[in-house]
Every structure is written in structure tokens, then in C-alpha cells.
Design a protein around this motif. Sequence first.
Motif, PDB file in Angstrom:
ATOM      1  N   UNK A   1      -5.065   5.609 -11.025  1.00  0.00           N
ATOM      2  CA  UNK A   1      -3.855   4.861 -11.360  1.00  0.00           C
ATOM      3  C   UNK A   1      -4.114   3.358 -11.340  1.00  0.00           C
ATOM      4  N   UNK A   2      -4.786   2.872 -10.292  1.00  0.00           N
ATOM      5  CA  UNK A   2      -5.068   1.429 -10.181  1.00  0.00           C
ATOM      6  C   UNK A   2      -5.979   0.967 -11.304  1.00  0.00           C
ATOM      7  N   UNK A   3      -7.001   1.735 -11.598  1.00  0.00           N
ATOM      8  CA  UNK A   3      -7.920   1.349 -12.672  1.00  0.00           C
ATOM      9  C   UNK A   3      -7.205   1.330 -14.016  1.00  0.00           C
ATOM     10  N   UNK A   4      -6.328   2.314 -14.253  1.00  0.00           N
ATOM     11  CA  UNK A   4      -5.600   2.360 -15.521  1.00  0.00           C
ATOM     12  C   UNK A   4      -4.631   1.184 -15.632  1.00  0.00           C
ATOM     13  N   UNK A   5      -3.910   0.906 -14.570  1.00  0.00           N
ATOM     14  CA  UNK A   5      -2.977  -0.230 -14.600  1.00  0.00           C
ATOM     15  C   UNK A   5      -3.718  -1.554 -14.779  1.00  0.00           C
ATOM     16  N   UNK A   6      -4.838  -1.717 -14.102  1.00  0.00           N
ATOM     17  CA  UNK A   6      -5.611  -2.954 -14.242  1.00  0.00           C
ATOM     18  C   UNK A   6      -6.151  -3.093 -15.656  1.00  0.00           C
ATOM     19  N   UNK A   7      -6.617  -1.989 -16.238  1.00  0.00           N
ATOM     20  CA  UNK A   7      -7.124  -2.030 -17.609  1.00  0.00           C
ATOM     21  C   UNK A   7      -6.015  -2.425 -18.588  1.00  0.00           C
ATOM     22  N   UNK A   8      -4.833  -1.830 -18.448  1.00  0.00           N
ATOM     23  CA  UNK A   8      -3.717  -2.159 -19.352  1.00  0.00           C
ATOM     24  C   UNK A   8      -3.305  -3.606 -19.165  1.00  0.00           C
ATOM     25  N   UNK A   9      -3.257  -4.079 -17.933  1.00  0.00           N
ATOM     26  CA  UNK A   9      -2.868  -5.477 -17.678  1.00  0.00           C
ATOM     27  C   UNK A   9      -3.869  -6.449 -18.288  1.00  0.00           C
TER      28      UNK A   9
ATOM     29  N   UNK B   1       0.284   3.286 -19.562  1.00  0.00           N
ATOM     30  CA  UNK B   1       0.474   3.206 -18.120  1.00  0.00           C
ATOM     31  C   UNK B   1       0.853   4.577 -17.548  1.00  0.00           C
ATOM     32  N   UNK B   2       0.481   4.842 -16.308  1.00  0.00           N
ATOM     33  CA  UNK B   2       0.915   6.089 -15.678  1.00  0.00           C
ATOM     34  C   UNK B   2       2.430   6.110 -15.504  1.00  0.00           C
ATOM     35  N   UNK B   3       2.957   7.231 -15.027  1.00  0.00           N
ATOM     36  CA  UNK B   3       4.397   7.330 -14.844  1.00  0.00           C
ATOM     37  C   UNK B   3       4.852   6.446 -13.690  1.00  0.00           C
ATOM     38  N   UNK B   4       6.127   6.246 -13.587  1.00  0.00           N
ATOM     39  CA  UNK B   4       6.697   5.315 -12.606  1.00  0.00           C
ATOM     40  C   UNK B   4       6.423   5.772 -11.183  1.00  0.00           C
TER      41      UNK B   4
ATOM     42  N   UNK C   1       3.846   7.473  -9.954  1.00  0.00           N
ATOM     43  CA  UNK C   1       2.457   7.149  -9.580  1.00  0.00           C
ATOM     44  C   UNK C   1       2.274   5.646  -9.412  1.00  0.00           C
ATOM     45  N   UNK C   2       2.947   4.876 -10.258  1.00  0.00           N
ATOM     46  CA  UNK C   2       2.841   3.421 -10.129  1.00  0.00           C
ATOM     47  C   UNK C   2       3.424   2.949  -8.796  1.00  0.00           C
ATOM     48  N   UNK C   3       4.557   3.525  -8.395  1.00  0.00           N
ATOM     49  CA  UNK C   3       5.160   3.122  -7.128  1.00  0.00           C
ATOM     50  C   UNK C   3       4.264   3.479  -5.950  1.00  0.00           C
ATOM     51  N   UNK C   4       3.692   4.680  -5.987  1.00  0.00           N
ATOM     52  CA  UNK C   4       2.761   5.052  -4.932  1.00  0.00           C
ATOM     53  C   UNK C   4       1.554   4.117  -4.900  1.00  0.00           C
TER      54      UNK C   4
ATOM     55  N   UNK D   1       0.495   1.603  -1.705  1.00  0.00           N
ATOM     56  CA  UNK D   1      -0.811   1.661  -1.053  1.00  0.00           C
ATOM     57  C   UNK D   1      -1.623   0.393  -1.331  1.00  0.00           C
ATOM     58  N   UNK D   2      -1.494  -0.144  -2.557  1.00  0.00           N
ATOM     59  CA  UNK D   2      -2.236  -1.373  -2.881  1.00  0.00           C
ATOM     60  C   UNK D   2      -1.773  -2.527  -2.005  1.00  0.00           C
ATOM     61  N   UNK D   3      -0.460  -2.588  -1.775  1.00  0.00           N
ATOM     62  CA  UNK D   3       0.037  -3.655  -0.907  1.00  0.00           C
ATOM     63  C   UNK D   3      -0.535  -3.526   0.494  1.00  0.00           C
ATOM     64  N   UNK D   4      -0.601  -2.302   1.005  1.00  0.00           N
ATOM     65  CA  UNK D   4      -1.176  -2.104   2.330  1.00  0.00           C
ATOM     66  C   UNK D   4      -2.664  -2.457   2.367  1.00  0.00           C
ATOM     67  N   UNK D   5      -3.382  -1.999   1.346  1.00  0.00           N
ATOM     68  CA  UNK D   5      -4.827  -2.300   1.294  1.00  0.00           C
ATOM     69  C   UNK D   5      -5.077  -3.804   1.213  1.00  0.00           C
ATOM     70  N   UNK D   6      -4.319  -4.471   0.334  1.00  0.00           N
ATOM     71  CA  UNK D   6      -4.499  -5.921   0.188  1.00  0.00           C
ATOM     72  C   UNK D   6      -4.151  -6.648   1.479  1.00  0.00           C
ATOM     73  N   UNK D   7      -3.066  -6.222   2.092  1.00  0.00           N
ATOM     74  CA  UNK D   7      -2.671  -6.879   3.347  1.00  0.00           C
ATOM     75  C   UNK D   7      -3.746  -6.691   4.409  1.00  0.00           C
TER      76      UNK D   7
END
Length: 391
Positions: free
Chosen positions: A138-146, A176-179, A181-184, A188-194
Motif C-alpha cells: 500500500x505504501x509503495x503504491x501510494x508513494x508511486x502514485x504521488x 490508489x488502493x481503497x480507502x 487500506x489507505x487509512x490503515x 501505521x506510517x504515522x506511528x513508524x515516522x514518529x
Amino acid sequence: MERPAAQGSSSRARWPGLLPRRHRDGGQALAPELTGTAPRAAASGADFPELEPLLLLAGTEPEVSRLLLDVSRAAGSLARRVALGRSVQEAEKEMNSHKVAWLKGKVLYDEIQDILRDLKMRIGNNVATSEDKCFFQTLEQCLFVTESIGLLGTDSDREDKPPLLRLHRDDLRQLLPNAQEQNKMKDRLAQELEQKLNQKCLSLYYYFSPEKAQGDAESDALRLAKACRLHELVRAEQQAVQGGAARLCELRIAHDTHVSTHLKTLQASTAVLEKMLQDHRLSRQAESDAVKVAYLQAKHKTMCLKLRLEELNILCDTYTPDKVQAHKIIKRELEVAMATQKKEQARVSGELAAYGTLGPDFERLVQEYTQLRDAIDNKKWALREFRKNAA
């Protein structure tokens, strides 16, 4: 032209009339800075009575009008510099804000890339869970689309240009993946980044305060709060270093100045000493030179006498009376032998001269005689060898 007299408030209201277009000596016209701002200057003259004598003098004195012109130009340039400085400060603030925004985006992008690399390594080592794989995809797909949307540019950039590869943003958003999966992924990305940013902040905090890394008295929240204020500590240290460098530069300049002054003082003192020596020495120089010459001459004579004495001592030690008597006897015998040899030489020379008168026949006889003598010698040697062998 007579100097106009001051007429109270009416003259102050009409003070521009006291500034003619040209000076009374037919010089150049006044600049528009003085003539074009007459109403404003009149108000200034009314507001500031202490300027009235100066304004009255400007009508008849070219120097005063030129002074006012220079003052007006200086004030204008100062105002422009102030405005330019303000605009530069505003531009620097805006540039700093853009720089901070860019750095924030860059830090987040690098952290996301690190998260993707870690997940990719875990997936490659078969230690990742299904949630990790779903999060990675999901993260790789969102980053690629962005990133792809960013390559298309903004709407203002594509007003007169066709879209890249006939693609639109809506076309890319469909990837983009569905909403859910994006929310999940976002949670998790916010937690990892923090977590990663907190670790890096603590690493920086421990780098600047190594003594805090070994003690557990402070909580992680307090350390993180202190780490967020590291920029103030770095800025303070940078200012201290810059101040120290400036102070060092000043001290170096002062040291060089002191050394230069000291060197100049030493050179001046040396010059004074040399002048004093020359002035006080020249009066006694001739007498001193004469005494030195006499001393050297006497010393030379003494050395010559010493050398002669040493030579005589060496001769006396080398040639004793017995040796001298023996040398005299040897000399007398040598003289007798030399006289005998001279007589023999004279006799032989006479015989040679007599033989020389005989001509070529004598030379032929001499050669034959020599050959016979050589043959006789050879026969004698052969006879002796034969007798040795026979015995």
C-alpha cells in the motif's frame, strides 16, 4: 537683486517664491527635488520655524540651495536603502520559510524510503508478516502514485501544454488502493515516522549531551522535549564560535599591529644608534687607525724576526759541527770528481771530434765493428751454454 525681507507667516506660506528657477549669477537651474516639492516644503517650513532662515537664504545663496539639494538626495538614498533592507529581510524570511518546508518534506520522504527499504529486506528474508507485506504494498503504491502526480506538474504549468503521456491526475488516482487500506497505512506510517524521528532526535540529543545518555533519571518525553530545542543550542554554539572567530581575528590584527609597531620602533632605535656611533666615532677614527697601523707594523716585524729565529734554530738542530765538517769533505771530493769528469769529457769530446773528421767511411767501420762485437758476444754466450750442458 535685493535680499527679500522676512514677512512673518505670509512669507513662510510663500517661501517657494524665494527659490528662483536660477541663481542670481545666471547659474544652473535648481533640481526638481527642491522646486517640485514646494507645498510640502512650505508645510515643513511652517511646522519647523527653525528652518525658516535656511529657507530664506536658499533663494539668494547658491551654496545653501546646493546644500539643500545634497541633503534631499542623501535622504532619498537613505530611504531607498531602508526600503531595500526591509524587502531583503522579507525575502530572507520567505526563503527561510520555504527552506524549512522543503526540509520537512525531504526528511519525511527520506524516512518513508528508509521504511520501505527495511520492509523490503524483511520480506526478502522471509521474516515479514502479512500485515507488513500489505503495508509495504500500500505504501509503495501510494508513494508511486504521488510521485507520478508530481511529475505531471501543476495546473498552471499545463495550461498551454498537453498532459504527459495523455495522463491526468484522475487517471493516476484510480491506481490508489481503497480507502480502508489507505487509512490503515496512514495510521501505521504515522506511528513508524514518529518512532524513527523520535529515535533520531534522541540520537542528536545524546550526541550533544553524551553525559545524559548514561543516566536514566530523565524520561524519554523530557529528553525528546529537550531534543526538540537542539536548534537553539546549535545556534547558540554557532554564534559563540563565530564570536570567538571574530575575537580571534581582532586579536590577530591587534597582534600584527603591535608587532609592526614594535618592529618600526626597533628599526628607528637602530637607526638612531647607528647615527650616534657614526657621529661620535668619526672624530677618533683617524687617530685610532694610525695607532692600529703602527701596532700592525710592529707585529709584522716581530713575526718576521720570530720566523727567522725559528729557521736558524732548525738549521742549528739539523746541521751539527760534525755534520758540517763531513759536508765540507763530501763537497771537496765531489768538486775533485767533477773536475776529473770534466777533463775526461774534454778528452772524449776531442776524440769524437777527431773521429768526426774521418767521414762516412769511419761510420761504416764503426757499424761493422759494432756488429762484430755483437757477434762475438753471442758466440761467447752460446759457448758458455754449451759447456754448461756438456758438464
